[in-house]
Design a protein around this motif. Structure first.
Motif, PDB file in Angstrom:
ATOM      1  N   GLY A  79     -44.493  55.440  16.057  1.00 45.79           N
ATOM      2  CA  GLY A  79     -45.772  54.774  15.798  1.00 45.79           C
ATOM      3  C   GLY A  79     -46.284  54.119  17.060  1.00 45.79           C
ATOM      4  O   GLY A  79     -46.366  54.738  18.121  1.00 45.79           O
ATOM      5  N   GLN A  80     -46.604  52.829  16.963  1.00 43.75           N
ATOM      6  CA  GLN A  80     -47.038  52.087  18.149  1.00 43.75           C
ATOM      7  C   GLN A  80     -45.972  51.083  18.588  1.00 43.75           C
ATOM      8  O   GLN A  80     -46.270  49.988  19.056  1.00 43.75           O
ATOM      9  N   ASN A  81     -44.708  51.468  18.417  1.00 47.10           N
ATOM     10  CA  ASN A  81     -43.573  50.724  18.953  1.00 47.10           C
ATOM     11  C   ASN A  81     -43.157  51.369  20.270  1.00 47.10           C
ATOM     12  O   ASN A  81     -42.816  52.557  20.306  1.00 47.10           O
ATOM     13  N   TRP A  82     -43.167  50.561  21.340  1.00 42.93           N
ATOM     14  CA  TRP A  82     -42.875  51.060  22.678  1.00 42.93           C
ATOM     15  C   TRP A  82     -41.591  50.424  23.198  1.00 42.93           C
ATOM     16  O   TRP A  82     -41.357  49.240  23.025  1.00 42.93           O
ATOM     17  N   GLN A  83     -40.769  51.226  23.863  1.00 45.46           N
ATOM     18  CA  GLN A  83     -39.392  50.864  24.171  1.00 45.46           C
ATOM     19  C   GLN A  83     -39.153  50.717  25.672  1.00 45.46           C
ATOM     20  O   GLN A  83     -39.620  51.513  26.482  1.00 45.46           O
ATOM     21  N   SER A  84     -38.380  49.677  26.022  1.00 43.07           N
ATOM     22  CA  SER A  84     -37.846  49.509  27.380  1.00 43.07           C
ATOM     23  C   SER A  84     -36.380  49.135  27.259  1.00 43.07           C
ATOM     24  O   SER A  84     -36.015  48.275  26.455  1.00 43.07           O
ATOM     25  N   ASP A  85     -35.537  49.772  28.085  1.00 38.64           N
ATOM     26  CA  ASP A  85     -34.103  49.493  28.042  1.00 38.64           C
ATOM     27  C   ASP A  85     -33.660  48.548  29.158  1.00 38.64           C
ATOM     28  O   ASP A  85     -32.465  48.370  29.389  1.00 38.64           O
ATOM     29  N   THR A  86     -34.614  47.930  29.842  1.00 36.41           N
ATOM     30  CA  THR A  86     -34.312  47.004  30.934  1.00 36.41           C
ATOM     31  C   THR A  86     -34.011  45.608  30.380  1.00 36.41           C
ATOM     32  O   THR A  86     -34.660  45.164  29.432  1.00 36.41           O
ATOM     33  N   TYR A  87     -33.081  44.924  31.002  1.00 31.16           N
ATOM     34  CA  TYR A  87     -32.757  43.546  30.602  1.00 31.16           C
ATOM     35  C   TYR A  87     -33.851  42.623  31.133  1.00 31.16           C
ATOM     36  O   TYR A  87     -34.021  42.471  32.340  1.00 31.16           O
ATOM     37  N   LEU A  88     -34.607  42.026  30.218  1.00 31.84           N
ATOM     38  CA  LEU A  88     -35.789  41.237  30.608  1.00 31.84           C
ATOM     39  C   LEU A  88     -35.730  39.795  30.102  1.00 31.84           C
ATOM     40  O   LEU A  88     -36.719  39.059  30.250  1.00 31.84           O
ATOM     41  N   ILE A  89     -34.606  39.393  29.528  1.00 34.84           N
ATOM     42  CA  ILE A  89     -34.460  38.026  29.038  1.00 34.84           C
ATOM     43  C   ILE A  89     -34.657  37.038  30.186  1.00 34.84           C
ATOM     44  O   ILE A  89     -34.157  37.235  31.294  1.00 34.84           O
ATOM     45  N   GLY A  90     -35.408  35.953  29.930  1.00 34.79           N
ATOM     46  CA  GLY A  90     -35.623  34.927  30.932  1.00 34.79           C
ATOM     47  C   GLY A  90     -36.701  35.245  31.950  1.00 34.79           C
ATOM     48  O   GLY A  90     -36.893  34.485  32.912  1.00 34.79           O
ATOM     49  N   GLN A  91     -37.419  36.343  31.745  1.00 33.94           N
ATOM     50  CA  GLN A  91     -38.502  36.710  32.657  1.00 33.94           C
ATOM     51  C   GLN A  91     -39.840  36.652  31.926  1.00 33.94           C
ATOM     52  O   GLN A  91     -39.924  37.012  30.752  1.00 33.94           O
ATOM     53  N   SER A  92     -40.878  36.226  32.621  1.00 32.02           N
ATOM     54  CA  SER A  92     -42.221  36.379  32.067  1.00 32.02           C
ATOM     55  C   SER A  92     -42.598  37.850  32.161  1.00 32.02           C
ATOM     56  O   SER A  92     -42.167  38.559  33.078  1.00 32.02           O
TER      57      SER A  92
END
Length: 207
Positions: A159-172
């Motif tokens: 659908g309109q769910n887009w995926q990233s496998d990068t660790y992004l916790i704690g980042q704007s």
């Protein structure tokens, strides 16, 4: 409720009852989610009502190979079928008609507020639901950038769910959203560094 576009409660998402499920010939594996169509009932004086409606694609109408296309298999390929919500259908045709011939065209989507980004998933699997997209409405490409990364292309999951496998916790986080007409809008630092899963943030919007 729910649906193959991933919007969940379409009323709460702002799409109201003017929504439609698309047959395979129109759904485009979910890339048509969010597109807006103007629809009018035609060539049926007995059942058609005057006027037109504008609806948003929010779901998929699956084919039924057990039934012929002209007798119940309305969403079978290659038919271009719009399975309207009942309130939307009743604005262009009488209830007893059930199925009516229509004319349609793509029209710009008019939305209030910015594009919304709902953060789901877990630290190494970011699943972002994108809603409330103006203009063409149907998102075909998304890029994400953390405050400590460069721009990275996201993959359509469903659908309109887009995926990233990068660790992004704690980042704007910033997003580039591109719709089917090739236009792109950038929402810089729309998600603050202290974000958490389950939260939704509002960014820029197509003019």
């Amino acid at each position: 409720m729910g649906g193959a576009c991933g919007y969940g409660n379409v009323y709460c998402q702002g799409y109201g009852t003017n929504n439609v499920a698309l047959s395979s010939a129109l759904f485009n594996d979910g890339l048509s989610c969010g597109a807006c169509f103007q629809i009018v009932c035609v060539n049926d004086r007995q059942w058609c009502l005057p006027g037109s409606i504008v609806v948003t694609a929010t779901n998929f109408c699956p084919p039924n190979p057990a039934l012929p296309s002209e007798k119940g298999g309305w969403c079978n390929p290659p038919l271009r079928h719009f399975d309207l919500s009942q309130p939307a259908f009743l604005r262009i045709a009488q209830y007893k008609a059930g199925i009516v011939p229509v004319a349609y065209r793509r029209v710009p989507c008019v939305r209030r507020g910015g594009i919304r980004f709902q953060m789901n998933g877990h630290p190494y699997f970011n699943l972002v639901l994108i809603t409330n997209v103006g203009g063409a409405g149907d998102v075909h490409m998304v890029a994400i950038k953390g405050s400590r990364t460069g721009w990275q292309q996201m993959k359509q999951n469903w659908g309109q769910n887009w995926q990233s496998d990068t660790y992004l916790i704690g980042q704007s986080l910033s997003f580039k959203v591109t719709t089917s007409d090739g236009r792109t809008v950038v929402s810089n630092d729309v998600v603050p560094a202290n974000w958490s899963f389950g939260q939704t943030f509002s960014g820029s919007q197509f003019p």
